[in-house]
Design a protein around this motif. Sequence first.
Motif, mmCIF file in Angstrom:
data_model
loop_
_atom_site.group_PDB
_atom_site.id
_atom_site.type_symbol
_atom_site.label_atom_id
_atom_site.label_comp_id
_atom_site.label_asym_id
_atom_site.label_seq_id
_atom_site.Cartn_x
_atom_site.Cartn_y
_atom_site.Cartn_z
ATOM 1 N N UNK A 1 -14.915 75.457 93.189
ATOM 2 C CA UNK A 1 -13.502 75.839 93.182
ATOM 3 C C UNK A 1 -13.101 76.464 94.518
ATOM 4 N N UNK A 2 -14.005 77.236 95.111
ATOM 5 C CA UNK A 2 -13.729 77.904 96.385
ATOM 6 C C UNK A 2 -13.484 76.886 97.494
ATOM 7 N N UNK A 3 -14.385 75.906 97.607
ATOM 8 C CA UNK A 3 -14.268 74.882 98.653
ATOM 9 C C UNK A 3 -13.057 73.995 98.381
ATOM 10 N N UNK A 4 -12.836 73.618 97.133
ATOM 11 C CA UNK A 4 -11.661 72.811 96.793
ATOM 12 C C UNK A 4 -10.375 73.528 97.200
ATOM 13 N N UNK A 5 -10.320 74.834 96.951
ATOM 14 C CA UNK A 5 -9.118 75.601 97.294
ATOM 15 C C UNK A 5 -8.851 75.537 98.796
ATOM 16 N N UNK A 6 -9.892 75.696 99.603
ATOM 17 C CA UNK A 6 -9.719 75.663 101.062
ATOM 18 C C UNK A 6 -9.237 74.285 101.511
ATOM 19 N N UNK B 1 -22.707 93.054 97.344
ATOM 20 C CA UNK B 1 -21.851 92.877 98.512
ATOM 21 C C UNK B 1 -22.474 91.904 99.502
ATOM 22 N N UNK B 2 -23.794 92.002 99.676
ATOM 23 C CA UNK B 2 -24.484 91.088 100.592
ATOM 24 C C UNK B 2 -24.402 89.648 100.089
ATOM 25 N N UNK B 3 -24.596 89.450 98.791
ATOM 26 C CA UNK B 3 -24.509 88.111 98.210
ATOM 27 C C UNK B 3 -23.084 87.564 98.290
ATOM 28 N N UNK B 4 -22.123 88.462 98.141
ATOM 29 C CA UNK B 4 -20.718 88.070 98.254
ATOM 30 C C UNK B 4 -20.435 87.524 99.656
ATOM 31 N N UNK B 5 -20.904 88.227 100.672
ATOM 32 C CA UNK B 5 -20.686 87.783 102.046
ATOM 33 C C UNK B 5 -21.413 86.471 102.328
ATOM 34 N N UNK B 6 -22.609 86.322 101.781
ATOM 35 C CA UNK B 6 -23.337 85.055 101.937
ATOM 36 C C UNK B 6 -22.581 83.904 101.283
ATOM 37 N N UNK B 7 -21.980 84.168 100.123
ATOM 38 C CA UNK B 7 -21.193 83.157 99.419
ATOM 39 C C UNK B 7 -20.028 82.705 100.295
ATOM 40 N N UNK B 8 -19.327 83.648 100.906
ATOM 41 C CA UNK B 8 -18.178 83.313 101.753
ATOM 42 C C UNK B 8 -18.598 82.487 102.958
ATOM 43 N N UNK B 9 -19.695 82.870 103.586
ATOM 44 C CA UNK B 9 -20.169 82.124 104.755
ATOM 45 C C UNK B 9 -20.565 80.704 104.364
ATOM 46 N N UNK B 10 -21.256 80.580 103.241
ATOM 47 C CA UNK B 10 -21.671 79.245 102.796
ATOM 48 C C UNK B 10 -20.456 78.396 102.422
ATOM 49 N N UNK B 11 -19.502 79.000 101.722
ATOM 50 C CA UNK B 11 -18.299 78.261 101.331
ATOM 51 C C UNK B 11 -17.512 77.788 102.535
ATOM 52 N N UNK B 12 -17.383 78.643 103.551
ATOM 53 C CA UNK B 12 -16.664 78.245 104.758
ATOM 54 C C UNK B 12 -17.384 77.102 105.464
#
Length: 247
Positions: free
Chosen positions: A31-36, A77-88
């Motif tokens: 859903x994250x990648x689709x949104x972008x 928080x660390x996993x959250x940031x990793x998720x964002x980097x991977x999604x981008x």
Amino acid sequence: LQDFQACPRRFQHAAIDRVPQPATRATAMGRFVHFILESIFALPPHERVAERTGDFLELATTTILTDDVRADLGLTESQHQNFLREGEQIAKNYFAMEDATTRNVEGIEQRLNVEINGVPLVGILDRLDREDDGSLTIVDYKTGRAPNPNYLSSVFANTELYAAMCQEALQETPQRIRLFYVGAGEIVERPVTAVVVEARRKAAASAWSSITTYYADGHFPARPSTTTCRFCAYKNLCRDAGVAVPD
């Protein structure tokens, strides 16, 4: 439809009882990648470039990674940031696969609501493109692994049904389906044929006939199997009902 074909009981819990399913990392990433990518294609063609993905990270985060989703995923928080980097990065992979500035897009997240052979069908197309030769192409984004060539028929099943839905809604049949496996950087494509469209119509009609019968009887049977039950969110409900769910 896939839920029903895999296990009627799972379809009942998801589509009729509407039992909430917790988010998984795979569904949240999708859903994250689709949104972008949806946001990218809402831009004028000349602005659809990889550098713009960062502009939508904050909105994608607040829209997709809600507090409930983060709780389901148990993200630190660390996993959250990793998720964002991977999604981008996954979203940026798309731009190495085709030039978005040249695509003639007729629909983004286009909702189709039609009836085929008495079957009510609702679907949302990731993208519908108009090619230079005037034909339509259904485009679908995938964030998982690229498919095994031996299982391409099941991979295309949903989008081939979308072709039948376009036929009804737009009075035009798309000529091809293009799947972008943006996580793997691979494109899988196949033409749409009249034979396959008719087969998908018949499969939907057959499923709908069974659904209405099970609904009238008040019982949707479970079809437990190692494959079907492995990632099912309703395993405990089935176990509580006496279904022999494999470990």
